[in-house]
Design a protein around this motif. Structure first.
Motif, PDB file in Angstrom:
ATOM      1  N   SER A  12      24.164  83.697  26.811  1.00  0.00           N
ATOM      2  CA  SER A  12      22.831  84.005  26.280  1.00  0.00           C
ATOM      3  C   SER A  12      22.875  84.453  24.829  1.00  0.00           C
ATOM      4  N   VAL A  13      24.044  84.882  24.365  1.00  0.00           N
ATOM      5  CA  VAL A  13      24.199  85.316  22.966  1.00  0.00           C
ATOM      6  C   VAL A  13      25.324  84.537  22.297  1.00  0.00           C
ATOM      7  N   ALA A  14      25.466  83.267  22.664  1.00  0.00           N
ATOM      8  CA  ALA A  14      26.621  82.484  22.237  1.00  0.00           C
ATOM      9  C   ALA A  14      26.586  82.095  20.773  1.00  0.00           C
ATOM     10  N   ASP A  15      25.384  82.040  20.175  1.00  0.00           N
ATOM     11  CA  ASP A  15      25.279  81.658  18.767  1.00  0.00           C
ATOM     12  C   ASP A  15      24.065  82.343  18.159  1.00  0.00           C
ATOM     13  N   ALA A  16      23.853  82.096  16.869  1.00  0.00           N
ATOM     14  CA  ALA A  16      22.782  82.793  16.152  1.00  0.00           C
ATOM     15  C   ALA A  16      21.416  82.503  16.750  1.00  0.00           C
ATOM     16  N   ALA A  17      21.158  81.242  17.087  1.00  0.00           N
ATOM     17  CA  ALA A  17      19.855  80.891  17.654  1.00  0.00           C
ATOM     18  C   ALA A  17      19.631  81.597  18.985  1.00  0.00           C
ATOM     19  N   SER A  18      20.682  81.689  19.795  1.00  0.00           N
ATOM     20  CA  SER A  18      20.570  82.375  21.081  1.00  0.00           C
ATOM     21  C   SER A  18      20.310  83.860  20.894  1.00  0.00           C
ATOM     22  N   VAL A  19      20.987  84.449  19.930  1.00  0.00           N
ATOM     23  CA  VAL A  19      20.779  85.873  19.649  1.00  0.00           C
ATOM     24  C   VAL A  19      19.335  86.128  19.239  1.00  0.00           C
ATOM     25  N   ARG A  20      18.786  85.249  18.397  1.00  0.00           N
ATOM     26  CA  ARG A  20      17.390  85.423  17.979  1.00  0.00           C
ATOM     27  C   ARG A  20      16.435  85.298  19.165  1.00  0.00           C
ATOM     28  N   ARG A  21      16.727  84.373  20.073  1.00  0.00           N
ATOM     29  CA  ARG A  21      15.866  84.233  21.262  1.00  0.00           C
ATOM     30  C   ARG A  21      15.914  85.491  22.122  1.00  0.00           C
ATOM     31  N   VAL A  22      17.096  86.045  22.286  1.00  0.00           N
ATOM     32  CA  VAL A  22      17.229  87.287  23.053  1.00  0.00           C
ATOM     33  C   VAL A  22      16.441  88.403  22.380  1.00  0.00           C
ATOM     34  N   ALA A  23      16.569  88.508  21.066  1.00  0.00           N
ATOM     35  CA  ALA A  23      15.839  89.555  20.336  1.00  0.00           C
ATOM     36  C   ALA A  23      14.339  89.397  20.512  1.00  0.00           C
ATOM     37  N   ARG A  25      12.768  88.118  23.069  1.00  0.00           N
ATOM     38  CA  ARG A  25      12.400  88.553  24.427  1.00  0.00           C
ATOM     39  C   ARG A  25      12.383  90.076  24.532  1.00  0.00           C
ATOM     40  N   ILE A  26      13.344  90.706  23.888  1.00  0.00           N
ATOM     41  CA  ILE A  26      13.387  92.169  23.909  1.00  0.00           C
ATOM     42  C   ILE A  26      12.144  92.742  23.237  1.00  0.00           C
ATOM     43  N   VAL A  27      11.824  92.209  22.063  1.00  0.00           N
ATOM     44  CA  VAL A  27      10.664  92.712  21.329  1.00  0.00           C
ATOM     45  C   VAL A  27       9.374  92.415  22.083  1.00  0.00           C
ATOM     46  N   ASP A  28       9.282  91.234  22.701  1.00  0.00           N
ATOM     47  CA  ASP A  28       8.090  90.921  23.500  1.00  0.00           C
ATOM     48  C   ASP A  28       7.907  91.918  24.633  1.00  0.00           C
ATOM     49  N   THR A  29       9.004  92.321  25.266  1.00  0.00           N
ATOM     50  CA  THR A  29       8.931  93.309  26.341  1.00  0.00           C
ATOM     51  C   THR A  29       8.459  94.644  25.812  1.00  0.00           C
ATOM     52  N   LYS A  30       8.932  95.004  24.624  1.00  0.00           N
ATOM     53  CA  LYS A  30       8.496  96.253  24.013  1.00  0.00           C
ATOM     54  C   LYS A  30       7.021  96.209  23.649  1.00  0.00           C
ATOM     55  N   ALA A  79      25.838  94.355  17.450  1.00  0.00           N
ATOM     56  CA  ALA A  79      25.359  94.437  16.073  1.00  0.00           C
ATOM     57  C   ALA A  79      24.409  93.289  15.753  1.00  0.00           C
ATOM     58  N   LEU A  80      24.746  92.080  16.198  1.00  0.00           N
ATOM     59  CA  LEU A  80      23.901  90.924  15.893  1.00  0.00           C
ATOM     60  C   LEU A  80      22.549  91.018  16.579  1.00  0.00           C
ATOM     61  N   VAL A  81      22.527  91.458  17.833  1.00  0.00           N
ATOM     62  CA  VAL A  81      21.244  91.622  18.527  1.00  0.00           C
ATOM     63  C   VAL A  81      20.397  92.676  17.811  1.00  0.00           C
ATOM     64  N   ALA A  82      21.037  93.760  17.408  1.00  0.00           N
ATOM     65  CA  ALA A  82      20.301  94.809  16.693  1.00  0.00           C
ATOM     66  C   ALA A  82      19.749  94.282  15.372  1.00  0.00           C
ATOM     67  N   ASP A  87      15.059  92.259  12.266  1.00  0.00           N
ATOM     68  CA  ASP A  87      14.382  91.204  11.522  1.00  0.00           C
ATOM     69  C   ASP A  87      12.998  90.900  12.078  1.00  0.00           C
ATOM     70  N   LEU A  88      12.768  91.286  13.330  1.00  0.00           N
ATOM     71  CA  LEU A  88      11.459  91.093  13.948  1.00  0.00           C
ATOM     72  C   LEU A  88      10.548  92.295  13.753  1.00  0.00           C
ATOM     73  N   GLY A  89      11.010  93.260  12.965  1.00  0.00           N
ATOM     74  CA  GLY A  89      10.162  94.398  12.645  1.00  0.00           C
ATOM     75  C   GLY A  89      10.449  95.650  13.428  1.00  0.00           C
ATOM     76  N   TYR A  90      11.496  95.654  14.234  1.00  0.00           N
ATOM     77  CA  TYR A  90      11.871  96.829  15.015  1.00  0.00           C
ATOM     78  C   TYR A  90      13.274  97.229  14.604  1.00  0.00           C
ATOM     79  N   SER A  91      13.442  98.433  14.091  1.00  0.00           N
ATOM     80  CA  SER A  91      14.760  98.841  13.618  1.00  0.00           C
ATOM     81  C   SER A  91      15.681  99.113  14.801  1.00  0.00           C
ATOM     82  N   ALA A  92      16.972  99.120  14.547  1.00  0.00           N
ATOM     83  CA  ALA A  92      17.951  99.255  15.625  1.00  0.00           C
ATOM     84  C   ALA A  92      19.100 100.156  15.193  1.00  0.00           C
TER      85      ALA A  92
END
Length: 375
Positions: A12-23, A25-30, A79-82, A87-92
């Motif tokens: 799910s975090v295998a590359d940059a695009a995957s990391v952004r997708r995970v981020a 989803r996290i922000v959407d949940t928040k 670190a990459l997920v954070a 970058d989506l407006g939520y600090s980590a």
């Protein structure tokens, strides 16, 4: 408000695009009003690769050092997920296992947790704006004191729940910059502020639009400099290198300018206006003009690629005559980084059909902000 725990494996975090997708989803949940705790593993097959590397170096690696090595993949993921969340407006904020207060026994390779004292996590969550946690799952070296070191199966990162504030640009404003007081409220204004006011990762903390304009002007300036010396091959090639650096410093690591690059800044413009448009509170006015802004910014990026290709041809030229034949084209395309070009000869330069560039992005940002002003 619920506490949601999410787990993302290595794929799910295998590359940059995957990391952004995970981020996202996290922000959407928040955004849905929840506190979020996320567990992430090492990217892809990185753990296996580290184990193979350890075996190549030492057939029987010391258990303590193997434990230490095994933390590397998860530290990267965390670190990459954070960063992506930021970058989506939520600090980590990230924490290692020991920093999070997880204490184990001292049996390397198969340690057991003997205590959890999450004081720092609790303190961070209690601070204004701190509302989420990201955990990175992996064996981890915990060092609570000189005698208690062992591995732990998680690394923690705390994510702030509040959006980053729209940052007020310092006076005087840079060309293309807009005071944060002119921005819409909420995350729409936050993302637009990253474009016109300030962004944490740019030189001088300027917004993507003023940064793109600065770098584009430097590229145009050095293209013009190259045209002044048509008989001097070395001078033309030097200025061609400066053009490349101003547009994309990854392709020419030294030269004048901010070292950020017009292309990277223009990409930031497109990305962040589109993030603003995706916000639930984005108005029809915002959605319309962000499309225009993003299209014009990406057209500038395309012109940047064309300018780099020309500059590289100049660098490869073996005679001043051959280089000079390309310089006039370079001057023209670099001028278009900001001004755009009237491709259809209708007497105006629009934002679409490959005509627009940074000037049109700036113009439509002005129209967007004017449309958001309350009567």
């Amino acid at each position: 408000m619920a506490l949601i725990v999410q787990k993302y494996g290595g794929s799910s975090v295998a590359d940059a695009a995957s990391v952004r997708r995970v981020a996202e989803r996290i922000v959407d949940t928040k955004r849905a009003g929840n506190d979020v705790v996320v567990v992430v593993s090492a990217m892809g097959d990185s753990t296996d690769e580290l184990l193979d590397l350890a075996q190549d170096v030492s057939p029987v690696p010391p258990p303590r050092e193997l434990d230490m090595l095994m933390t590397a993949g998860e530290r990267i993921s965390m670190a990459l997920v954070a960063m992506a969340i930021s970058d989506l407006g939520y600090s980590a904020r990230s924490f290692t296992g020991s920093q999070a207060g997880v204490i184990t026994d001292s049996v390397h390779g198969k340690a057991k947790i003997i205590d959890v004292t999450p004081g720092r996590i609790t303190e961070a969550l209690a601070k204004k704006g701190m509302a989420d946690s990201v955990f990175s799952k992996r064996r981890f070296m915990v060092s609570s004191n000189a005698t208690l070191r062992a591995q732990f199966d998680s690394i923690l990162s705390v994510v702030t729940g509040a959006p980053l504030p729209g940052i007020v640009a310092a006076a005087p404003l840079a060309p293309g910059a807009v005071a944060a007081s002119s921005l819409p409220p909420g995350l729409v204004g936050t993302h637009l502020g990253h474009v016109v006011s300030s962004f944490m990762d740019t030189p001088d903390k300027s917004g993507f639009l003023p940064m793109a304009l600065v770098e584009a002007r430097i590229a145009a300036q050095h293209a013009a400099f190259s045209a002044r010396t048509p008989d001097n091959l070395q001078a033309m090639q030097t200025h061609a290198g400066h053009v490349i650096h101003a547009i994309d410093p990854t392709q020419a690591p030294s030269g004048p300018g901010k070292g950020f690059g017009m292309k990277r800044a223009a990409g930031g413009i497109a990305q962040h206006v589109e993030l603003a448009a995706k916000e639930p509170t984005a108005s029809a006015n915002v959605k319309t003009h962000t499309t225009h802004i993003a299209t014009a910014a990406r057209s500038a990026m395309t012109r940047g690629d064309q300018a780099i290709a020309l500059a590289k041809q100049i660098q490869a030229a073996t005679t001043a005559t051959a280089a000079a034949a390309l310089v006039s084209q370079l001057v023209s395309i670099c001028d278009q980084l900001i001004a755009g070009s009237d491709h259809n000869a209708d007497g105006r330069i629009g934002w679409s059909d490959g005509e627009g560039a940074l000037q049109q992005a700036q113009d439509h940002m002005g129209l967007l902000l004017a449309g958001e002003k309350k009567p």
